[in-house]
Design an enzyme around this catalytic site. Structure first.
Site, mmCIF file in Angstrom:
data_model
loop_
_atom_site.group_PDB
_atom_site.id
_atom_site.type_symbol
_atom_site.label_atom_id
_atom_site.label_comp_id
_atom_site.label_asym_id
_atom_site.label_seq_id
_atom_site.Cartn_x
_atom_site.Cartn_y
_atom_site.Cartn_z
ATOM 1 N N GLU A 155 0.793 -1.239 0.000
ATOM 2 C CA GLU A 155 0.000 0.000 0.000
ATOM 3 C C GLU A 155 0.824 1.287 0.000
ATOM 4 O O GLU A 155 0.689 2.126 0.911
ATOM 5 C CB GLU A 155 -0.940 0.015 1.207
ATOM 6 C CG GLU A 155 -1.958 -1.092 1.194
ATOM 7 C CD GLU A 155 -3.043 -0.935 2.261
ATOM 8 O OE1 GLU A 155 -2.996 0.015 3.055
ATOM 9 O OE2 GLU A 155 -3.951 -1.778 2.282
ATOM 10 N N GLU A 192 -5.813 -8.409 0.929
ATOM 11 C CA GLU A 192 -6.338 -7.982 2.220
ATOM 12 C C GLU A 192 -7.796 -7.625 2.043
ATOM 13 O O GLU A 192 -8.174 -7.028 1.030
ATOM 14 C CB GLU A 192 -5.621 -6.726 2.773
ATOM 15 C CG GLU A 192 -4.312 -6.994 3.443
ATOM 16 C CD GLU A 192 -3.687 -5.731 4.051
ATOM 17 O OE1 GLU A 192 -4.418 -4.884 4.597
ATOM 18 O OE2 GLU A 192 -2.450 -5.609 3.955
HETATM 19 C C1 BGP Z 1 -4.029 -1.791 5.546
HETATM 20 C C2 BGP Z 1 -2.678 -2.281 5.977
HETATM 21 C C3 BGP Z 1 -2.663 -3.264 7.087
HETATM 22 C C4 BGP Z 1 -3.832 -3.208 8.040
HETATM 23 C C5 BGP Z 1 -5.150 -2.779 7.435
HETATM 24 C C6 BGP Z 1 -6.181 -2.327 8.432
HETATM 25 O O1 BGP Z 1 -3.915 -0.446 5.196
HETATM 26 O O2 BGP Z 1 -1.983 -2.882 4.913
HETATM 27 O O3 BGP Z 1 -1.394 -3.244 7.668
HETATM 28 O O4 BGP Z 1 -3.531 -2.677 9.240
HETATM 29 O O5 BGP Z 1 -5.036 -1.757 6.498
HETATM 30 O O6 BGP Z 1 -5.921 -1.025 8.884
HETATM 31 P P1 BGP Z 1 -5.955 -0.641 10.403
HETATM 32 O O7 BGP Z 1 -4.898 -1.441 11.060
HETATM 33 O O8 BGP Z 1 -5.685 0.816 10.470
HETATM 34 O O9 BGP Z 1 -7.306 -0.989 10.880
#
Ligand code: BGP
Length: 461
Positions: A159, A360
């Site tokens: 990302e 994800e």
């Molecule tokens: C994405 C990332 C992850 C993860 C997810 C959820 O942006 O790749 O690392 O954390 O989002 O986000 P958050 O942890 O802020 O809820």
């Protein structure tokens, strides 16, 4: 979806799970040193101690039935000084992790970089310093040489779009507008060097980018709002995939950069690298869609929004995030939009026509452990089922989605909202400050996903 080659997996990142933040020669990354505004949330020093529990975690995940697991490797364990000598203990650890996965018939899919630049490289200018590109290339060459005999699917940089757009929340510091886009360019050139190195070192290896892509909706049919969505689609989504897949600076991003006074330092020698090395597939992270309007003069960004991915965006004269009145939200203010995933996948396929892995997708929620160690996370099951249904519909419409690796395999520390925002199929008993037992307990979603994998997908189409 019920074909045997489809990857039913799960995902995690190193810094959010491993802990052991100074063990076996690891140096500090920007995740270890970053300022946290909300000091009562867990940091990454212990996280969920996956570094010491990886055998148990992988065994539990194998019992859930997954055939692929996305992990990341921290640069700080492999080349602690950022450049220079390789840390044998780091190599030995990931050899053991990879071998454990393979022994359980789980294909490792490895992200080379997940928000965790070595801190000393950040001090030297980070992604605004061209030297970081060559340091990254040297680092990934070490990964490919040591692990490429067993790891055939690689993801480059997690990302970069969210990292740059939500900088403070993700990496703990603020980029100026000029710095943000120079970092964009340097990150994307670095990604190209990883693609080249992977193909050179692992002839049967495959590599892809892993941006967070969410199709951007206009708030209304007003032509100004359509243009706001056009710009934010380019800035948030297409700029990254166009660079990776087409080797170009997206023309709308180009116009936006010109109008906002950004001048990119581009070296002539980048041209060949950028236009001759392309990914084999796309890794796509998706949580929520985004909706924008054309900002009125004097308007500010939405107050009190903690959403890093959609509403909390604002660029005067271009776009401003708004709440989409047609969508429900999760407990952390992120909109839930399964149909948006279907649209996003079709748009990506229309533009790039490459195999896609959803690397994800998941629901952050407050989970409650019952006295008999159960977690009844029906809300998570609903979220995942709706998104899997969207993927199945996209597949039926011809989109080559080849895997689903939801976030997250086990509970981990959310990037900026601590352990209270849980995503895992497996609960880890700790809270923000109290490490408790760190025991692992499968949630209801674990058994539900196991059943779904056995059936090869949702059957009730
Ligand atoms: C994405 C990332 C992850 C993860 C997810 C959820 O942006 O790749 O690392 O954390 O989002 O986000 P958050 O942890 O802020 O809820």
């Amino acid at each position: 979806m019920a074909n045997s080659t489809f990857l039913w997996g799960a995902s995690l990142s190193a810094h959010q799970t491993e802990g052991a933040y100074q063990e076996d020669g690891k140096s500090l990354s920007v995740q270890d040193t970053r300022a946290r505004k909300n000091h009562d949330i867990a940091d990454f020093t212990v996280a969920v101690d996956h570094y010491h529990h990886y055998r148990e975690d992988i065994a539990l995940l194998a019992k859930m039935g997954i055939n692929a697991l996305r992990i990341s490797i921290p640069w700080t364990r492999i080349i602690p000084a950022g450049t220079g000598p390789v840390n044998d203990r780091g190599i030995a650890h990931y050899n053991a992790v990879i071998d454990t996965m393979l022994a359980h018939h789980i294909e490792p899919i490895i992200t080379t970089y997940h928000f965790d630049l070595p801190d000393n490289l950040q001090q030297a200018g980070g992604w605004n310093n061209r030297a970081t590109i060559s340091a990254y290339e040297a680092y990934v060459r070490v990964l490919f040489s040591h692990f490429g005999d067993r790891v055939k699917k690689w993801l480059t940089i997690n990302e970069p779009n969210i990292m740059l757009l939500a900088d403070e929340k993700i990496v703990g510091f603020h980029y100026t507008h000029q710095e943000r886009y120079q970092a964009f360019y340097n990150l994307m050139v670095a990604e190209k060097s990883a693609i080249q190195a992977c193909h050179e070192i692992i002839p049967d290896g495959q590599i892809g980018p892993v941006p967070n892509i969410s199709y951007v909706y206009p708030a209304t049919a007003k032509p100004e709002d359509i243009r706001a969505a056009m710009y934010f689609n380019a800035v948030r989504n297409w700029a990254y995939l166009d660079f990776s897949v087409k080797g170009i600076i997206n023309p709308i991003l180009h116009d936006y950069l010109h109008k906002t006074g950004v001048e990119l330092a581009i070296l002539p020698e980048d041209h060949a690298l950028v236009t001759q090395n392309f990914p084999d597939f796309l890794g796509i992270n998706y949580y929520t869609s985004a909706t924008v309007e054309f900002p009125q003069k004097g308007q500010d960004r939405l107050a009190g929004i903690s959403d890093q991915q959609s509403e909390d965006v604002y660029e005067p004269n271009f776009y401003k995030g708004v709440t989409n009145p047609y969508l429900a939200k999760n407990q952390f203010n992120w909109t839930i939009d399964p149909l948006g995933l279907e649209t996003t996948l079709e748009m990506i396929n229309d533009r790039y026509a490459l195999p896609i892995f959803v690397t994800e997708n998941g629901l952050g929620a407050y989970d409650e452990l019952t006295s008999d160690h159960q977690i009844h996370d029906t809300y998570r099951i609903d979220y995942l089922a709706q998104h899997i249904r969207s993927i199945q519909r996209a597949q039926a419409a011809g989109v080559p989605v080849q895997g689903y690796l939801p976030w997250s395999a086990i509970d981990l520390i959310s990037v900026h909202e601590g352990i209270r925002k849980r995503y895992g199929f497996i609960y880890v008993e700790r809270d923000e400050q109290d490490l408790k037992t760190l025991a692992r307990y499968p949630k209801d979603s674990y058994y539900w996903y196991r059943n779904l994998i056995t059936q090869g997908g949702l059957q009730d189409e």
